[in-house]
Design an enzyme around this catalytic site. Structure first.
Site, PDB file in Angstrom:
ATOM      1  CG  HIS A   4      -2.136  -0.779   1.105  1.00  0.00           C
ATOM      2  ND1 HIS A   4      -3.269  -0.326   0.478  1.00  0.00           N
ATOM      3  CD2 HIS A   4      -2.405  -2.027   1.509  1.00  0.00           C
ATOM      4  CE1 HIS A   4      -4.195  -1.267   0.513  1.00  0.00           C
ATOM      5  NE2 HIS A   4      -3.694  -2.319   1.134  1.00  0.00           N
ATOM      6  CE  LYS A  61      -3.491  10.761   2.438  1.00  0.00           C
ATOM      7  NZ  LYS A  61      -4.268  10.101   1.377  1.00  0.00           N
ATOM      8  CB  THR A  97     -10.367   4.657  -2.183  1.00  0.00           C
ATOM      9  OG1 THR A  97     -10.092   5.065  -0.836  1.00  0.00           O
ATOM     10  CG2 THR A  97      -9.606   3.395  -2.517  1.00  0.00           C
ATOM     11  CE  LYS A 141      -7.013  13.800  -0.630  1.00  0.00           C
ATOM     12  NZ  LYS A 141      -6.911  12.534  -1.340  1.00  0.00           N
ATOM     13  NE  ARG A 142      -5.158  10.347   9.525  1.00  0.00           N
ATOM     14  CZ  ARG A 142      -4.869   9.478  10.470  1.00  0.00           C
ATOM     15  NH1 ARG A 142      -5.625   8.407  10.646  1.00  0.00           N
ATOM     16  NH2 ARG A 142      -3.858   9.673  11.293  1.00  0.00           N
ATOM     17  CE  LYS A 187     -14.213   6.464  -0.309  1.00  0.00           C
ATOM     18  NZ  LYS A 187     -13.571   6.896   0.964  1.00  0.00           N
TER      19      LYS A 187
HETATM   20  C1  LIG Z   1     -12.302   7.065   1.282  1.00  0.00           C
HETATM   21  C2  LIG Z   1     -11.859   7.514   2.616  1.00  0.00           C
HETATM   22  C3  LIG Z   1     -10.508   7.757   2.859  1.00  0.00           C
HETATM   23  C4  LIG Z   1      -9.451   7.645   1.795  1.00  0.00           C
HETATM   24  O1  LIG Z   1      -9.337   8.884   1.141  1.00  0.00           O
HETATM   25  P1  LIG Z   1      -8.082   9.226   0.210  1.00  0.00           P
HETATM   26  O2  LIG Z   1      -8.470  10.534  -0.389  1.00  0.00           O
HETATM   27  O3  LIG Z   1      -8.012   8.145  -0.815  1.00  0.00           O
HETATM   28  O4  LIG Z   1      -6.902   9.301   1.074  1.00  0.00           O
HETATM   29  C5  LIG Z   1     -10.127   8.183   4.119  1.00  0.00           C
HETATM   30  N1  LIG Z   1     -11.029   8.352   5.103  1.00  0.00           N
HETATM   31  C6  LIG Z   1     -12.336   8.148   4.896  1.00  0.00           C
HETATM   32  C7  LIG Z   1     -13.285   8.378   6.006  1.00  0.00           C
HETATM   33  C8  LIG Z   1     -12.797   7.715   3.649  1.00  0.00           C
HETATM   34  O5  LIG Z   1     -14.109   7.491   3.483  1.00  0.00           O
END
Ligand SMILES: *Cc1c(COP(=O)(O)O)cnc(C)c1O
Length: 799
Positions: free
Chosen positions: A357, A543, A645, A537-538, A649
């Protein structure tokens, strides 16, 4: 087994069952019931409907001796369960009606459920999407994880800074789980290894009991449910009665407290290595319990001959966290079942697979050999044997060893013990081949495969975005939910003004709902006609939330310079948690909040720029924010984000992406078409070259007036006290490891293209429609089918 329509409960059946559970399970009459009581009664009603296909599936898998998939993950970021289960059972309309008859508010009931936050971010959410897709496709599978009493911490802001509080989702009854007192396994640690009759026997010095807690995961259309089995730690000796009777109550409870720490907390970071003994113990706890359970089930179904294990068992390791499964499986086969080392190794390798990952060096797990030998002495011996065997059979130099510089490299261990190793996007898999595992890849050229991540369209589209789901149903029928490629059918509507109008209206409904929430929660007055620009995101330097923040400052400054300019109104929304020990990420949170505080109250720029940072980003918040987004920020330094991911979405929900060529952004851009994607920034190769240039940051800043001004405004203390940001500024000028400066000009210019594009509503909507239409590839159903064919060699059950 598919529940025929006639068998689906009616609204009246549901309301009767809800009342039944309210009375007989919750022990409350309707006149005294709280929202919590009602929510539990509704949950039990839905759970009853899941149990039937769940048990039928178990019977079918056992009777037909089917091969199963076992997904081992330290994290499952599940979120709420009730709404998803209602949707997957196809009971949406009936439940709405039932709740209405009972005088209950659907949203209030659903939102009473706490998020099961047993994960940090993308890796844990992927595991949750995979569980749902495995059930939707009807693949016999178990997910194995840890039942953390405290999931990911709760975030709030004080003076703009992150403050963490423990999360306590199990402080109330959790209606979805079944405790299996009979499935309990002893997990040992420490101690020593003895040789008895020429065989090695590990005598652990400590042990705990792993107890199974099962949650059924129902698939789309309610045909199949797999089990998420989470392990809770229990003491082997519950209680020291002697000490208790002697009046030493605290000491009497000590063994219990000690054991429980194992499943007490989720480590709040998945992108930095954690050298804690407790973390290693947690990893072994999960792995040992899972393997004992897998072998018990195999023996019960197929008999004692474990030589057939790979025919019936496919184990997937989600990252290296459960990589101790390699030596553990060999240990079980050798020490407990009498296999020779070579044979045991071969069987383990045909059973285990590993998903990588991350390429970030700081995230690659490694343990000191001392700690490994201390906590798992027999495993360290076996790791040495694996290493020696690998060197002997490949004739390789020591630099591909598992053991290097008194450390156990878990990536190397996972790779060498895996039948298949996969990356999670096309670009990431290429980089896995050419960077972290280049030597191992040369030795095993067929081992690395790509399985680009996906997300479940049930949760992330049908459930999260009812206005859009309804429009899709009306436009192309309902089949897309179980077969996301059918979204292609929307392309035929992409030039239809009526459709585009309806698409805009659906998006606007979500934006209005979000605006109302932001006003109520944060006091921010958001204009629903502004661009909703979302980065959630985190919080991590790679990022690049900092890049987004600096862009906001530069834009603010430019608006000030010409307040009568033709600015496109924009609401920037941030969301995300920083690991508690990650100082720089916390500093960026502080900066965003300080910048928001200044900008939001500036009357000159207020019509054009607002910033919202709602605290405590989690799955439920994502479900609200993503459907309301116009613009998806996927701006990581190229080569750093394995897949992402969140990006998928957003695409599914009709947001356009501004992004770099990183992770799955590359494939999103390919799928939706480069003309429907806002690309900026260096490529992975260019980024690597740029980083190698001395003084790259300073040179880039000197070239961009906008960036320079943004940094100056921070340094002048325009957003909170300047000294809070001295190290952040220093790092940006002098080091900038994630190339914020190098990409700034390109990003800023690209954002102005977004501004211009948004003004042409017809064209924007057309691009949004095409993004949705071409997002079918990013269903986790497609991902799971890839794993089934390339890695697991399993088939779905046709009932
Ligand atoms: C989808 C999701 C992530 C992953 O987000 P990235 O933009 O791919 O880092 C992190 N936290 C939550 C709550 C999510 O639903």
């Amino acid at each position: 087994m598919r529940p025929e329509l006639s068998q689906l409960p009616t609204a009246q059946d549901l309301s009767e069952q809800i009342l039944h559970h309210l009375t007989h399970t919750q022990g409350r009459g309707p006149e005294f019931a709280t929202v919590f009581d009602w929510r539990l009664a509704v949950s039990y009603t839905i759970r009853d409907l899941i149990v039937t296909p769940w048990m039928a599936g178990h019977r079918a898998s056992r009777d037909r001796k089917l091969k199963r998939v076992y997904y081992l993950s330290m994290e499952f970021l599940i979120g709420r369960i009730l709404g998803d289960a209602i949707i997957n059972l196809g009971l949406d309309a009936q439940m709405d009606q039932a709740l209405a008859t009972l005088g209950l508010d659907r949203t209030e009931i659903l939102e009473d459920e706490p998020d099961a936050a047993l994960g940090n971010g993308g890796l844990g959410r992927l595991a949750a999407c995979f569980m749902e897709s495995l059930s939707s496709l009807g693949v016999p599978a178990f997910g194995y994880g840890i039942r953390y009493e405290h999931g990911l911490f709760r975030q709030r802001f004080e003076g703009g800074q992150q403050v963490e509080a423990p999360e306590d989702w199990l402080n109330q009854p959790h209606p979805w789980e079944f405790v299996r007192v009979d499935y309990s396994y002893t997990v040992g640690f420490k101690g020593h290894v003895e040789t008895v009759d020429g065989k090695s026997v590990w005598r652990p010095g400590e042990s705990v009991i792993a107890r199974a807690y099962d949650t059924p995961v129902i698939g789309w259309e309610g045909n199949w449910a797999n089990t998420l089995r989470l392990w809770g730690a229990q003491p082997t000796n519950l209680f020291d009665l002697h000490r208790f009777n002697a009046g030493d109550y605290a000491a009497a409870a000590e063994p219990e407290a000690l054991a429980r720490t194992l499943s007490r907390v989720l480590y709040p970071d998945d992108t930095t290595e954690s050298g804690k003994e407790l973390r290693l113990k947690q990893e072994y706890f999960l792995t040992s319990a899972a393997l004992q359970d897998i072998i018990r089930r195999f023996v019960a179904e197929h008999g004692e001959d474990l030589a057939h294990l790979p025919d019936k068992v496919a184990i997937q390791l989600n990252d290296t966290h459960p990589a101790i499964a390699g030596p553990e499986l060999i240990r079980i086969l050798m020490d407990e079942h009498g296999f020779g080392f070579t044979e045991a190794l071969g069987l383990a390798r045909r059973t285990l697979n590993y998903t990588n990952h991350t390429l970030l060096p700081e995230a690659l797990e490694r343990w000191s050999t001392w700690l490994m030998g201390h906590v798992l002495p027999r495993h360290l011996q076996i790791i040495e044997m694996i290493d020696a065997e690998h060197r002997a059979t490949t004739g390789r130099p020591a630099h591909v060893s598992i053991l290097q510089h008194d450390q156990v490299l878990m990536g190397e261990l996972a790779f060498i013990m895996a039948g298949k190793v996969n990356g999670v996007s096309a670009l990431h898999t290429d980089l896995v081949r050419s960077t972290v595992f280049s030597d191992l890849h040369k030795l095993h050229p067929d081992r690395i495969v790509n399985e680009t991540n996906g997300v479940t369209p049930r949760r992330w589209l049908r459930m999260a975005n009812p206005p859009l789901a309804k429009l899709l149903d009306q436009s192309i029928g309902t089949g897309w939910t179980g077969d996301l490629d059918q979204l292609k059918g929307l392309e035929a509507h992409a030039d239809d003004p009526a459709f585009l109008h309806a698409l805009r209206a659906a998006k606007r409904l979500n934006k209005v709902a979000l605006s109302n929430g932001l006003l109520a929660g944060l006091g921010i007055k958001a204009d629903p006609d502004a661009i909703f620009d979302v980065q959630v995101k985190r919080m991590h330097e790679y990022k690049r939330q900092l890049l987004n923040t600096l862009e906001a400052i530069a834009l603010w400054h430019r608006i000030h310079e010409s307040p009568n300019g033709d600015w496109t109104p924009r609401l920037k929304i941030f969301g995300g948690k920083a690991a508690p020990g990650y100082w720089m990420a916390k500093s960026i949170i502080h900066l965003i909040n300080d910048v928001a505080a200044t900008i939001n109250k500036d009357p000159v720029t207020a019509p054009y720029l607002q910033i919202a940072y709602p605290p405590n980003y989690n799955v439920s918040m994502a479900e609200h924010l993503i459907p309301a987004a116009d613009l998806s920020e996927q701006i990581s330094t190229a080569g750093k984000e394995a897949s992402g991911t969140g990006n998928m979405k957003f695409t599914m929900n009709g947001a356009l992406t501004i992004g770099t060529l990183d992770g799955a952004n590359v494939e999103i851009r390919e799928q939706v078409g480069p003309e429907n994607f806002f690309l900026f920034g260096l490529t992975a190769a260019e980024a690597a070259a740029e980083k190698a240039k001395p003084g790259h940051a300073r040179a880039a800043i000197e070239k961009s007036e906008d960036m320079k001004i943004a940094l100056q405004l921070i340094a002048e203390g325009r957003f909170g006290r300047a000294e809070h940001y001295f190290s952040l500024l220093d790092r940006t000028w002098n080091d900038d490891p994630f190339l914020v400066a190098s990409d700034f000009a390109s990003y800023f210019a690209c954002q102005r293209k977004v501004d211009a594009a948004y003004r042409d509503a017809r064209d924007w909507d057309r691009m949004a429609a095409l993004n949705i239409a071409r997002s079918g590839f990013f269903s986790s159903d497609r991902t799971i089918r890839g794993y089934m064919a390339d890695i697991w060699k399993v088939e779905a059950v046709t009932l």
